[in-house]
Design a protein around this motif. Structure first.
Motif, PDB file in Angstrom:
ATOM      1  N   ALA A  25      -9.042   9.218  -4.564  1.00 57.05           N
ATOM      2  CA  ALA A  25      -8.104   8.092  -4.638  1.00 57.05           C
ATOM      3  C   ALA A  25      -7.077   8.186  -3.520  1.00 57.05           C
ATOM      4  O   ALA A  25      -6.746   7.189  -2.872  1.00 57.05           O
ATOM      5  CB  ALA A  25      -7.412   8.086  -5.996  1.00 57.05           C
ATOM      6  N   PRO A  74      -9.876  15.369 -11.788  1.00 54.78           N
ATOM      7  CA  PRO A  74     -11.002  14.752 -11.065  1.00 54.78           C
ATOM      8  C   PRO A  74     -10.640  13.365 -10.533  1.00 54.78           C
ATOM      9  O   PRO A  74      -9.954  12.594 -11.207  1.00 54.78           O
ATOM     10  CB  PRO A  74     -12.091  14.637 -12.146  1.00 54.78           C
ATOM     11  N   GLY A  75     -11.080  13.102  -9.348  1.00 55.63           N
ATOM     12  CA  GLY A  75     -10.931  11.754  -8.785  1.00 55.63           C
ATOM     13  C   GLY A  75      -9.668  11.535  -7.972  1.00 55.63           C
ATOM     14  O   GLY A  75      -9.578  10.578  -7.211  1.00 55.63           O
ATOM     15  N   VAL A  76      -8.665  12.424  -8.128  1.00 59.08           N
ATOM     16  CA  VAL A  76      -7.388  12.123  -7.462  1.00 59.08           C
ATOM     17  C   VAL A  76      -7.470  12.280  -5.937  1.00 59.08           C
ATOM     18  O   VAL A  76      -6.848  11.520  -5.203  1.00 59.08           O
ATOM     19  CB  VAL A  76      -6.197  12.951  -8.021  1.00 59.08           C
ATOM     20  N   GLN A  87       0.831  -1.203   0.000  1.00 57.76           N
ATOM     21  CA  GLN A  87       0.000   0.000   0.000  1.00 57.76           C
ATOM     22  C   GLN A  87       0.871   1.260   0.000  1.00 57.76           C
ATOM     23  O   GLN A  87       0.556   2.236  -0.683  1.00 57.76           O
ATOM     24  CB  GLN A  87      -0.928  -0.004   1.223  1.00 57.76           C
ATOM     25  N   ARG A  99      -6.933   3.042   3.679  1.00 57.26           N
ATOM     26  CA  ARG A  99      -6.527   1.629   3.655  1.00 57.26           C
ATOM     27  C   ARG A  99      -5.191   1.440   4.378  1.00 57.26           C
ATOM     28  O   ARG A  99      -5.016   0.508   5.153  1.00 57.26           O
ATOM     29  CB  ARG A  99      -6.430   1.142   2.201  1.00 57.26           C
ATOM     30  N   ARG A 113      -8.794   7.307  -0.234  1.00 60.65           N
ATOM     31  CA  ARG A 113      -9.024   5.843  -0.124  1.00 60.65           C
ATOM     32  C   ARG A 113      -7.727   5.132   0.252  1.00 60.65           C
ATOM     33  O   ARG A 113      -7.703   4.278   1.131  1.00 60.65           O
ATOM     34  CB  ARG A 113      -9.525   5.291  -1.457  1.00 60.65           C
ATOM     35  N   GLY A 114      -6.645   5.508  -0.435  1.00 62.29           N
ATOM     36  CA  GLY A 114      -5.342   4.881  -0.174  1.00 62.29           C
ATOM     37  C   GLY A 114      -4.897   5.139   1.255  1.00 62.29           C
ATOM     38  O   GLY A 114      -4.412   4.232   1.940  1.00 62.29           O
ATOM     39  N   THR A 173       2.126   1.617  -3.546  1.00 64.04           N
ATOM     40  CA  THR A 173       1.038   2.064  -4.410  1.00 64.04           C
ATOM     41  C   THR A 173       0.745   3.546  -4.169  1.00 64.04           C
ATOM     42  O   THR A 173       0.627   4.324  -5.113  1.00 64.04           O
ATOM     43  CB  THR A 173      -0.227   1.217  -4.105  1.00 64.04           C
ATOM     44  N   SER A 174       0.663   3.933  -2.891  1.00 61.66           N
ATOM     45  CA  SER A 174       0.351   5.330  -2.564  1.00 61.66           C
ATOM     46  C   SER A 174       1.446   6.260  -3.056  1.00 61.66           C
ATOM     47  O   SER A 174       1.162   7.366  -3.527  1.00 61.66           O
ATOM     48  CB  SER A 174       0.173   5.502  -1.053  1.00 61.66           C
ATOM     49  N   LEU A 187       1.104   6.602  -6.824  1.00 57.70           N
ATOM     50  CA  LEU A 187      -0.083   7.406  -7.114  1.00 57.70           C
ATOM     51  C   LEU A 187       0.189   8.886  -6.787  1.00 57.70           C
ATOM     52  O   LEU A 187      -0.208   9.782  -7.543  1.00 57.70           O
ATOM     53  CB  LEU A 187      -1.279   6.896  -6.302  1.00 57.70           C
TER      54      LEU A 187
END
Lengths: 207, 246
Positions: A121, A116-118, A97, A128, A124-125, A100-101, A104
């Motif tokens: 995201a 949009p959406g970042v 994670q 988690r 969420r990351g 991944t983070s 990202l």
């Protein structure tokens, strides 16, 4: 941006967590192997005390206690081993994670926060990762508590070994042999204590 | 840094090529990613590997809203094709990934869960994107044993995965093939080694020759357009494949 720079940006922290788990596992393996040796040593001591007869009655009682101690220690170590093997999955989850983070975050840095959406995201990351780290911290607490319990047990083993040494002095002609056995006990228990101290200092997560 | 180039547009139907990344580390093979946009939906073809995700994401975001991504088309299972899957899912957890049924249980090693994958049966299938009907065209054994290309009959574009790929020198950075005979030298060794089945190759060439294709867009190297498309198909049909050297 040149290639090496870009690689540095996406490197995730946290790979050392897996190395820590490996060290914890290695210490546990060392203690398990030593506990097995104590078990055999206690069995030999019981036979020796029987041969010595009345002169080593006290030593015989202590040998039986040391054997029970070795069996109890083995059970403790099995619990610790189960906990650490379970923690490999948790640590791997955290490391994945984090990586991944980090990648990202690099993508967001290049694209800008306005895409949009970042933000969702990223949130969420982060959630988690926080959940996985909380799970690992709880595991770490349970592991430390289990190590402390084992340290108390080993203190008792140390007392038994010292008493065995005293009883060995009354062993008549068997006294040198009994003394040697009780010295071996004391050395092995000291070795386990050192391993447990190392284990007690290891943390699955950084404070 | 990668950039998205619009290679086709008709109203709100567009194709973007995210090609050539001069800033990527040299030890990573260069890849092209393609985005098909139709209205409010987008499909990303072969999104690439983990290391290049930031560059691809950034290039895609510059041209279209990444939250519109409805799906990913994965021509096959290689890491340079789809190892970034977990990162795309991190961004958009409900993304669907279209791939050969053969790789349905392999790709979750890169990320995703059962509901992520839409298996493509061996004969292929239609993939709907808005009002558009894209065709997953079988290309098995070219090079992967479960391999698909993606055809857009409206734009007359065939995304051909590794077929048509060329490993170009750093200074050959044109988006389109400009001189076929010079270009194809950089494709020859790749096709000889990577394409393992002559029978599969002949079958693909026959089928693709009958299709209307204005652009053949591969995952590595430059794009073939116009007469170069048929030129490539003829060249590939005649090429001896599945050879170790020579």
């Amino acid at each position: 941006m040149n290639a090496p720079d870009r690689n540095l940006h996406v490197k995730a922290p946290g790979v050392s967590e897996l190395a820590r788990i490996v060290r914890v596992n290695e210490e546990i393996k060392a203690i398990v192997s030593t506990a097995f040796r104590i078990n055999l040593m206690a069995l030999n001591a019981i036979f020796l005390a029987k041969r010595a007869g009345n002169a080593a009655l006290g030593f015989g009682v202590l040998s039986n206690e040391l054997r029970r101690f070795a069996q109890e220690l083995t059970r403790h170590m099995a619990t610790l081993r189960d906990m650490t093997s379970g923690s490999v999955g948790s640590v791997t989850g955290v490391v994945q994670q984090q990586r991944t983070s980090a990648i990202l975050a690099e993508a967001i840095r290049l694209s800008g926060d306005g895409v949009p959406g970042v933000r969702e995201a990223r949130r969420r990351g982060a959630t988690r990762l926080a959940e996985q780290q909380a799970c690992l911290r709880s595991l770490d607490l349970r592991l430390r508590s289990a190590v402390e319990e084992t340290q108390q047990l080993v203190e008792l083993g140390g007392v038994l070994a010292r008493s065995a040494k005293i009883e060995a002095a009354y062993g008549g002609t068997f006294s040198p042999a009994l003394m040697q056995v009780s010295t071996d006990f004391a050395e092995v228990i000291a070795q386990i204590k050192r391993s447990l101290e190392v284990l007690g200092k290891e943390r699955l997560v950084k404070d | 840094m990668k950039q998205a180039h619009c290679i086709y547009q008709e109203d709100d139907h567009r194709w973007f090529a995210i090609a050539r990344d001069a800033s990527k580390p040299g030890y990573i093979i260069d890849t092209n990613e393609y985005v098909v946009v139709n209205g409010d939906e987008a499909l990303l073809c072969d999104p690439g590997g983990i290391e290049i995700f930031p560059a691809v994401f950034s290039a895609l975001s510059a041209e279209c809203d990444p939250t519109r991504l409805a799906g990913i088309f994965s021509s096959h299972q290689d890491p340079d094709i789809i190892s970034s899957l977990a990162l795309w899912l991190e961004f958009k957890p409900d993304l669907k990934c279209y791939t050969s049924w053969l790789w349905q249980s392999f790709l979750p090693h890169f990320g995703g869960q059962d509901s992520t994958f839409i298996p493509i049966p061996d004969p292929g299938m239609t993939i709907r994107l808005g009002g558009l009907e894209l065709q997953a065209i079988p290309a098995h054994y070219l090079h992967s044993s479960g391999n698909f290309h993606l055809y857009d009959p409206k734009a007359k574009i065939l995304f051909s995965g590794d077929v048509g790929a060329a490993l170009l020198p750093a200074d050959h950075n044109g988006l389109f093939v400009e001189d076929f005979s010079r270009h194809i030298r950089h494709a020859e060794a790749f096709h000889k080694r990577w394409m393992g089945s002559d029978r599969a190759k002949r079958d693909w060439c026959e089928r693709v020759s009958r299709m209307e294709i204005d652009m053949l867009v591969p995952q590595h190297g430059a794009i073939y357009q116009g007469g170069d498309v048929q030129r490539f198909i003829n060249w590939f049909a005649a090429l001896e494949v599945g050879v170790l050297r020579g």
